[in-house]
Each structure stands twice: as structure tokens, then as C-alpha cells.
Design a protein around this motif. Sequence first.
Motif, PDB file in Angstrom:
ATOM      1  N   CYS A  95      79.581  33.652  75.591  1.00 49.02           N
ATOM      2  CA  CYS A  95      80.847  33.985  74.931  1.00 49.02           C
ATOM      3  C   CYS A  95      80.811  33.434  73.512  1.00 49.02           C
ATOM      4  O   CYS A  95      80.449  32.278  73.296  1.00 49.02           O
ATOM      5  CB  CYS A  95      82.019  33.380  75.708  1.00 49.02           C
ATOM      6  SG  CYS A  95      83.615  33.584  74.873  1.00 49.02           S
ATOM      7  N   GLU A 124      83.113  35.831  83.929  1.00 47.47           N
ATOM      8  CA  GLU A 124      83.925  35.947  82.712  1.00 47.47           C
ATOM      9  C   GLU A 124      84.635  34.622  82.435  1.00 47.47           C
ATOM     10  O   GLU A 124      84.957  33.878  83.343  1.00 47.47           O
ATOM     11  CB  GLU A 124      84.950  37.072  82.875  1.00 47.47           C
ATOM     12  CG  GLU A 124      84.332  38.460  82.968  1.00 47.47           C
ATOM     13  CD  GLU A 124      83.574  38.862  81.717  1.00 47.47           C
ATOM     14  OE1 GLU A 124      84.042  38.555  80.604  1.00 47.47           O
ATOM     15  OE2 GLU A 124      82.503  39.466  81.852  1.00 47.47           O
ATOM     16  N   GLY A 136      87.519  34.477  80.241  1.00 45.98           N
ATOM     17  CA  GLY A 136      88.935  34.695  79.967  1.00 45.98           C
ATOM     18  C   GLY A 136      89.314  34.595  78.499  1.00 45.98           C
ATOM     19  O   GLY A 136      90.487  34.718  78.155  1.00 45.98           O
ATOM     20  N   CYS A 137      88.374  34.365  77.635  1.00 43.71           N
ATOM     21  CA  CYS A 137      88.670  34.275  76.199  1.00 43.71           C
ATOM     22  C   CYS A 137      89.036  35.648  75.648  1.00 43.71           C
ATOM     23  O   CYS A 137      88.556  36.679  76.137  1.00 43.71           O
ATOM     24  CB  CYS A 137      87.471  33.733  75.427  1.00 43.71           C
ATOM     25  SG  CYS A 137      87.092  32.019  75.771  1.00 43.71           S
ATOM     26  N   ASP A 138      89.875  35.664  74.612  1.00 46.01           N
ATOM     27  CA  ASP A 138      90.226  36.912  73.938  1.00 46.01           C
ATOM     28  C   ASP A 138      89.085  37.247  72.977  1.00 46.01           C
ATOM     29  O   ASP A 138      88.898  36.579  71.963  1.00 46.01           O
ATOM     30  CB  ASP A 138      91.540  36.756  73.167  1.00 46.01           C
ATOM     31  CG  ASP A 138      91.958  38.051  72.480  1.00 46.01           C
ATOM     32  OD1 ASP A 138      91.439  39.117  72.849  1.00 46.01           O
ATOM     33  OD2 ASP A 138      92.809  37.975  71.563  1.00 46.01           O
ATOM     34  N   THR A 139      88.320  38.263  73.316  1.00 46.07           N
ATOM     35  CA  THR A 139      87.186  38.645  72.481  1.00 46.07           C
ATOM     36  C   THR A 139      87.438  39.960  71.769  1.00 46.07           C
ATOM     37  O   THR A 139      86.502  40.594  71.285  1.00 46.07           O
ATOM     38  CB  THR A 139      85.900  38.770  73.337  1.00 46.07           C
ATOM     39  OG1 THR A 139      86.130  39.725  74.374  1.00 46.07           O
ATOM     40  CG2 THR A 139      85.511  37.428  73.919  1.00 46.07           C
ATOM     41  N   PHE A 140      88.725  40.369  71.681  1.00 44.24           N
ATOM     42  CA  PHE A 140      89.065  41.622  71.022  1.00 44.24           C
ATOM     43  C   PHE A 140      88.751  41.508  69.528  1.00 44.24           C
ATOM     44  O   PHE A 140      89.163  40.563  68.856  1.00 44.24           O
ATOM     45  CB  PHE A 140      90.544  41.948  71.211  1.00 44.24           C
ATOM     46  CG  PHE A 140      90.987  43.153  70.426  1.00 44.24           C
ATOM     47  CD1 PHE A 140      90.598  44.423  70.810  1.00 44.24           C
ATOM     48  CD2 PHE A 140      91.766  43.009  69.292  1.00 44.24           C
ATOM     49  CE1 PHE A 140      90.995  45.533  70.078  1.00 44.24           C
ATOM     50  CE2 PHE A 140      92.160  44.109  68.551  1.00 44.24           C
ATOM     51  CZ  PHE A 140      91.780  45.380  68.958  1.00 44.24           C
TER      52      PHE A 140
END
Length: 173
Positions: free
Chosen positions: A137, A148, A150-154
Motif C-alpha cells: 500500500c 486489504e 482499508g486505506c483510501d487509495t483513490f
Amino acid sequence: MLLNLTELFASQTGHREKREIVPELEVFESGAESFRILRKTPVNFTFTNLASGKIRVEGEAEVVLGMQCSRCLKDVEQEIKLSFVLDVVSPEVPLEEADDQTFMEGYSLNVESLLNNEILMNLPTKVLCRPDCKGICRVCGKDLNLGECGCDTFVPDPRMAAIKDIFNANKEV
């Protein structure tokens, strides 16, 4: 390790000789990186006198390097099969006929230099622990092969940045 080829250069045309050499390499250096050699097989050389002062060197070997996966940085054993055919010339042959022979020192073949060159030519461009490696990540550094995080990777489309700025400017506080 230097391998003296004087007798082979002096032998008759067509003379063929086989030798098995155990390389002394323990570490492979490739510019900025160095890799441990975990396992290696002896190099099976075949020398053939092609003409006066010219020998064909054929060889096969296998080495296993300790490398890291390019995506998740896990330790990986990378097997590299070496197979080469090259022609070497004696020091008396004019320089135009001699290719770049950095592994020749007078009448001797520098086995380690030759193997370093061959390993470098056969290194993979990308080393993976498995073909479907997901990597790590980029936010928290968790190995994504384990699950996964759970981090926001958008990552927003940069072409829409101007519109986003307009919406943010018109928001009521």
C-alpha cells in the motif's frame, strides 16, 4: 579466477577441449546493487581452436541470486540460466579483429569477469515473488498480498481538478 589458454591458442585448428570450473563468486555486483549468490553450478566450458590465435568459448551454468520482489520487497530466489558462445583472440591478433574482451587478460580468461558479464546480460528486468503480486500500500506500507488495508487509495483524475476547485469555491460554510 584466471584460466590459462596458452596451450589452446597454440593447438591445432579444430582441437576441442572440455573443462569444468567451479566459480569462486559469492556476490554479484551490478552497478549500485549487489546480490548474494545462494547457489551455483560448475561452469561447463568447451574450448575449440578456430584458427591461429582464435578460440571459441562455449559455456553453461546456473546461478541462484537472492533478490527482492519489485512490488512487495519480499526476498526471492531468482534462478538464472547462463549459456554463452563467444570467440576470444590472443594478444597477437590485431585490435580490429578483437571484440570487447574485458574478460581476457593476456592469454588468460578471467572466469569471474565473464560470469559477471553473463549474469548482468541475463538479469530479469522485474523480479516478482509471484506473477499476481499486489505489492504494498502506498499509504501505510502493508503487504497487499496478505489482505486489504482499508486505506483510501483513490487518485482523482487530474483533468477534473479545475472543476473540483469551482465546487470547493462555491461551497457554503
